[in-house]
Design a protein around this motif. Structure first.
Motif, short mmCIF file in Angstrom:
data_model
loop_
_atom_site.label_atom_id
_atom_site.label_comp_id
_atom_site.label_asym_id
_atom_site.label_seq_id
_atom_site.Cartn_x
_atom_site.Cartn_y
_atom_site.Cartn_z
N ASP A 150 0.82 -1.21 0.00
CA ASP A 150 0.00 0.00 0.00
C ASP A 150 0.86 1.26 0.00
O ASP A 150 0.54 2.25 -0.68
CB ASP A 150 -0.93 0.00 1.22
N VAL A 184 2.25 1.78 -3.47
CA VAL A 184 1.24 2.33 -4.38
C VAL A 184 1.10 3.84 -4.14
O VAL A 184 0.95 4.62 -5.09
CB VAL A 184 -0.11 1.61 -4.19
N THR A 241 1.37 6.83 -6.93
CA THR A 241 0.31 7.81 -7.20
C THR A 241 0.75 9.24 -6.86
O THR A 241 0.19 10.19 -7.39
CB THR A 241 -0.96 7.46 -6.39
N VAL A 261 -2.70 -5.42 -7.65
CA VAL A 261 -2.12 -4.07 -7.69
C VAL A 261 -1.43 -3.83 -9.02
O VAL A 261 -1.60 -2.77 -9.64
CB VAL A 261 -1.13 -3.88 -6.52
N LEU A 291 -2.54 -0.94 -11.72
CA LEU A 291 -1.58 0.06 -12.18
C LEU A 291 -1.34 -0.03 -13.69
O LEU A 291 -0.59 0.78 -14.25
CB LEU A 291 -0.25 -0.11 -11.44
#
Length: 313
Positions: free
Chosen positions: A10, A13, A17, A48, A52
Motif C-alpha cells: 500500500d 502504491v 500515485t 495491484v 496500475l
C-alpha cells in the motif's frame, strides 16, 4: 506477517500515485522477490499490478503462482484464475479467458464476479444476447448493487429492451450522474426527446460532463430549441475543444439559425480534427460553393478526388 507485506504494498502504491513512480515500483518488485511464499500477498500484489496497468507483471505473477504452488487453497487459486481471466480479456485473449472462466463455472464457483466476467467476454465478442444472461444473473446475486443495475440497464438499451431497462434504471439513485446519463440515452434511443432533454439537463447540473452537454445540445436541436442547443455545444467545446462529434452538430445548429459562415468554420475544424470523413467534406465543399468561396471549395474538392482515386486503386 502478511499484514506487514500488505502495508508495504500500500505504501508503494502511494509512492506511485504521488509521482515517485520508480521508487514505488522498486518496492513492489522487492515484495514480489521476497514474499513469494505467501499466496494471499502475491494475489494482492498481482491485483495491484493489474490496477496500475502492468498487465504483463500481473499475469506473469499469477501464472507463476498457479504453476509453482499447486497446493494453495481452492479459494485463493480460484481468485488467481479469475484475475488472470480479467487480464486476458484486457489483452483480447478470449481463448485464454474462456478456458479459465468455463473451468471456474464447471467447478461451481459462486459469486457475481464470474458472471460479470463471462458477460464482459461475450459482449466484447459482440454476443450481447448471451452476455445479458450472465449479467442478469450477476445482478440477481447482488440486487442492491447500483453498478450492476446500471450495467444491465445499459445492455438492455443496446438490445432495445426498453421496458426492462426502464424498470431497472428506475430503481437507481436519481441524483447519480451516471444513472441520469444512462436514463437519458434510454429516452433518446426510444425517441422520447423531451424526457431525454430533461435527464441530460439534470446530469449537466450535477457536472459539466461532455456527454451531458452534448446530449443537451442534441436534444435541444431535435426539439427546435436552437439558441439553447448552440449554448450547450459551445459550452461543451469550451470544456473539450477536441470533442469531434460536436462540430457537425454545431454546424447543423448554425445552419438552422442562418449562420452559414459559422457552420463552415465548425466543419473546417471538424475536418481538421477528424482527418477523414467524406460526407462532411462534401457538405463543407457544398457550403463553400454556395457562399461563393470557390477557391476554398476547390481545395476540398481536390481532396475528395484524391481519396476517390485512392479507393479505385
Amino acid at each position: 506477517m502478511s499484514k506487514q507485506w500488505f502495508y508495504v504494498i500500500d505504501e508503494a502504491v502511494k509512492k506511485v500515485t504521488e509521482g515517485e513512480v520508480e521508487l514505488g515500483l522498486t518496492a513492489l518488485r522487492k515484495v514480489q522477490e521476497h514474499g513469494r511464499a505467501l499466496p494471499e500477498v502475491m494475489l494482492y500484489l498481482a491485483d495491484v499490478w493489474y490496477q496500475l496497468g502492468h498487465l504483463n507483471e500481473s499475469s506473469g505473477l499469477l501464472r507463476e503462482m498457479l504453476e509453482q504452488q499447486p497446493n494453495m487453497d481452492v479459494e485463493t487459486r480460484q481468485e488467481c484464475e479469475l484475475l488472470l481471466a480479467e487480464v486476458a480479456l484486457d489483452e483480447s485473449d478470449y481463448e485464454q479467458a474462456e478456458t479459465l472462466l468455463f473451468k471456474l463455472r464447471d467447478e461451481g464457483y459462486e459469486g457475481s464476479r464470474l458472471d460479470v466476467l463471462l458477460a464482459d467476454m461475450f459482449s466484447l465478442q459482440g454476443l450481447d444476447e448471451v452476455a445479458v444472461k450472465y449479467l442478469a444473473r450477476a445482478q440477481q446475486q447482488e440486487p442492491e448493487n447500483q453498478e450492476l443495475k446500471e450495467a444491465l440497464g445499459e445492455m438492455y438499451i443496446r438490445l432495445a429492451r426498453f421496458e426492462e431497462a426502464k424498470e431497472l434504471l428506475g430503481e437507481l439513485d436519481r441524483h447519480n450522474l451516471s444513472h441520469l446519463l444512462v436514463t437519458a440515452r434510454l429516452y433518446a434511443q426510444n425517441g422520447q426527446f423531451e424526457q431525454a432533454y430533461g435527464a441530460y439537463q439534470n446530469a449537466a447540473a450535477i457536472e459539466s460532463a461532455p456527454e451531458a452537454l452534448f446530449g443537451c445540445g442534441m436534444m435541444a436541436f431535435h426539439l427546435g430549441l436552437l439558441p439553447e442547443a448552440k449554448e450547450y455545444i459551445e459550452a461543451l467545446l469550451a470544456v473539450d475543444e477536441e470533442y469531434m462529434t460536436a462540430y457537425p452538430l454545431l454546424a447543423d445548429i448554425l445552419q438552422a439559425l442562418g449562420k452559414t459562415d459559422g457552420a463552415i468554420e465548425a466543419l473546417e475544424r471538424y475536418v481538421e480534427l477528424s482527418g477523414f470523413d467524406i460526407s462532411q467534406v462534401r457538405r463543407l465543399t457544398a457550403l463553400l460553393e454556395q457562399t461563393g468561396r470557390q477557391e476554398q471549395a476547390k481545395e476540398y474538392q481536390k481532396l475528395l478526388e484524391q481519396w476517390d482515386s485512392e479507393d479505385e486503386e
